[in-house]
Design an enzyme around this catalytic site. Structure first.
Site, PDB file in Angstrom:
ATOM      1  N   GLY A   1       4.335   4.091   3.262  1.00 30.30           N
ATOM      2  CA  GLY A   1       3.872   2.886   2.573  1.00 30.30           C
ATOM      3  C   GLY A   1       4.063   1.686   3.481  1.00 30.30           C
ATOM      4  N   LYS A   2       3.518   0.574   3.100  1.00 38.05           N
ATOM      5  CA  LYS A   2       3.748  -0.646   3.882  1.00 38.05           C
ATOM      6  C   LYS A   2       3.474  -1.839   2.988  1.00 38.05           C
ATOM      7  CE  LYS A   2       4.837  -1.721   8.180  1.00 38.05           C
ATOM      8  NZ  LYS A   2       5.734  -0.962   9.050  1.00 38.05           N
ATOM      9  N   GLY A   3       4.161  -2.937   3.267  1.00 38.81           N
ATOM     10  CA  GLY A   3       3.934  -4.162   2.502  1.00 38.81           C
ATOM     11  C   GLY A   3       3.702  -5.322   3.431  1.00 38.81           C
TER      12      GLY A   3
ATOM     13  N   ASP B   1      10.363  -5.455   8.467  1.00 33.49           N
ATOM     14  CA  ASP B   1       9.357  -5.281   9.525  1.00 33.49           C
ATOM     15  C   ASP B   1       9.231  -6.654  10.196  1.00 33.49           C
ATOM     16  OD1 ASP B   1       7.235  -3.193  10.452  1.00 33.49           O
ATOM     17  OD2 ASP B   1       6.041  -4.975  10.202  1.00 33.49           O
TER      18      ASP B   1
ATOM     19  N   VAL C   1       0.862  -1.182   0.000  1.00 38.36           N
ATOM     20  CA  VAL C   1       0.000   0.000   0.000  1.00 38.36           C
ATOM     21  C   VAL C   1       0.899   1.233   0.000  1.00 38.36           C
ATOM     22  CG1 VAL C   1      -1.727   1.318   1.288  1.00 38.36           C
ATOM     23  CG2 VAL C   1      -1.912  -1.173   1.143  1.00 38.36           C
TER      24      VAL C   1
END
Ligand code: NAD
Length: 398
Positions: free
Chosen positions: A94-96, A135, A49
């Site tokens: 953002g993040k995945g 992460d 995202v």
């Protein structure tokens, strides 16, 4: 979590006078990528995202966990936009995530999964577009695989496309200690600004992993008036009113039971850490650790959030009503993303900085952000979390 993140952002945005339309526009991510990764005949849902690029390339980690959902990744991406803005980085949010339990995969399968993710994401990321990092359950080795596959796919070198890489692949010095040291710098700034650097204070810590251990180490060095008297992991709480000296650990990041001089500590259930009669409670373990069920037990006057989202929205409200201050995750645990930013800068300029330079730069950035948050909260009589979010939103919503 998405609802709770959005609720606190909506509240701060309304306080600043933004219209509902402006707020909803901000909350909507700019791009969402939904992928399916294939390994050994099995499919794994994967996401990236890209929430906001208002201030620079999207920045945020990639987590591998069976509970990963699009909503969770959205919430984390939104919070990254707030975090990078609140600490003044020229980066977006953002993040995945991949819905996989890495323990179910062999090492070659984990590598194949990571390479498939990099191939599919390649058109959407890069050092000038979106810079992922580790992460939960991802690490330097995984970042090295992702970068290698990304560079093969796009056909050119771009070491700044990922951060948190291993040192010989362009990673930064100082990454291991960054989050804990940054959190200690925020607490030190708070104690200085509230005139408490000489006052004897007691500390209890939930969680004693990477973030918690280095936080405790740095505090022992920089804030000798703060005495650690209790710590916990997922199994136990150890209570020792005479004080726990983490500097005597025989190796970095020991488990609590590996610390010397804990034999005479009182051993309690893990949950007992929350209600310890201390001045400061540091939460360095999990999300939602303080919630409606245990918030009444919190005795500390100050809670420090090293973990992401360790206090539910309802519990935060109750703490505020009883006058407990909370130093929020947005600022407290941003040492990691600041060093990620410094790694990216080093990659873009083909430099490798000393650990001393990296940590000095990180510390001055995080302290400046903490000072701004503390001053804003005092001036407007709002919580530190609201102040940090408001500082970020003023940069993000134009
Ligand atoms: P870690 O896995 O190294 O350590 C986690 C610690 O929490 C361990 O001591 C574990 O025993 C303890 N724990 C787990 N469940 C618990 C429970 N129910 N009660 C008490 N303790 C429990 O993880 P970490 O890297 O130190 O991260 C801790 C938190 O900080 C996470 O929320 C993470 O998202 C956040 N965080 C970490 C970093 C970083 O760079 N390490 C950066 C930003 C945010």
């Amino acid at each position: 979590m998405l609802a709770s993140a959005q609720a606190s952002i909506r509240q701060a945005a309304r306080n600043l006078g933004y219209t509902d339309k402006e707020i909803e526009n901000f909350l909507r991510p700019e791009h969402e990528h939904e992928l399916t990764l294939k390994v050994s005949g099995k499919n794994y849902p994967a996401y990236r995202v890209q929430h906001s690029s208002e201030l620079g390339p999207y920045k945020g980690g990639i987590r591998y966990h069976s509970d990963v959902t699009l909503d969770e990744v959205r919430a984390l991406a939104t919070l990254m936009s707030i975090k990078t803005a609140a600490v003044g980085l020229p980066l977006g949010g953002g993040k995945g995530g991949v819905a996989v339990d890495p323990k179910d995969l062999s090492t070659p399968e984990l590598e194949e999964l990571s390479r498939d993710y990099a191939r599919q994401l390649a058109p959407h990321i890069g050092s000038k577009k979106d810079v992922p990092a580790p992460d939960v359950n991802t690490n330097g080795q995984i970042m090295d695989w992702l970068l290698d596959e990304y560079e093969k796919t796009v056909g050119h070198e771009d070491p700044g496309a990922f951060t948190g890489k291993s040192l010989n692949k362009g990673g930064s010095e100082g990454r291991v200690v960054a989050t804990g040291y940054g959190a200690a710098a925020v607490l030190k700034t708070y104690l200085e600004s509230t005139g408490q650097t000489d006052k004897p204070l007691t500390l209890a810590m939930q969680g004693f992993g990477n973030a918690g251990y280095w936080f405790a180490q740095k505090l022992a060095e920089d804030c000798p008036n703060v005495k650690l008297i209790a710590l916990s992991n997922s199994k136990h709480t150890w209570l020792k009113p005479a004080g726990i000296d983490v500097r005597q650990a025989s190796h970095p990041e020991p488990r609590p039971e590996e610390l010397p001089n804990l034999e005479d500590a009182v051993v309690l259930p893990s949950e007992a850490i929350i209600g310890q009669d201390v001045d400061i409670l540091a939460l360095a373990a999990l999300e939602n650790a303080v919630n409606d069920d245990n918030v009444e037990a919190v005795a500390a006057g100050l809670v420090v959030e090293l973990a992401n989202g360790p206090i539910t929205a309802g519990a935060a409200e109750k703490l505020n009503q009883k006058g407990t201050s909370v130093l929020p995750d947005i600022i407290v645990n941003s040492g990691g993303v600041i060093v990620s930013y410094l790694e990216w800068q080093q990659n873009l300029s083909a430099e490798h900085w000393s650990e001393q330079r990296v940590l000095k730069t990180m510390t001055s950035r995080i302290q400046a952000a903490a000072k701004a948050m503390i001053a804003d909260a005092a001036q407007k009589k709002i919580t530190y979390r609201q102040a940090a979010i408001e500082i970020a939103l003023k940069k993000l919503i134009r």
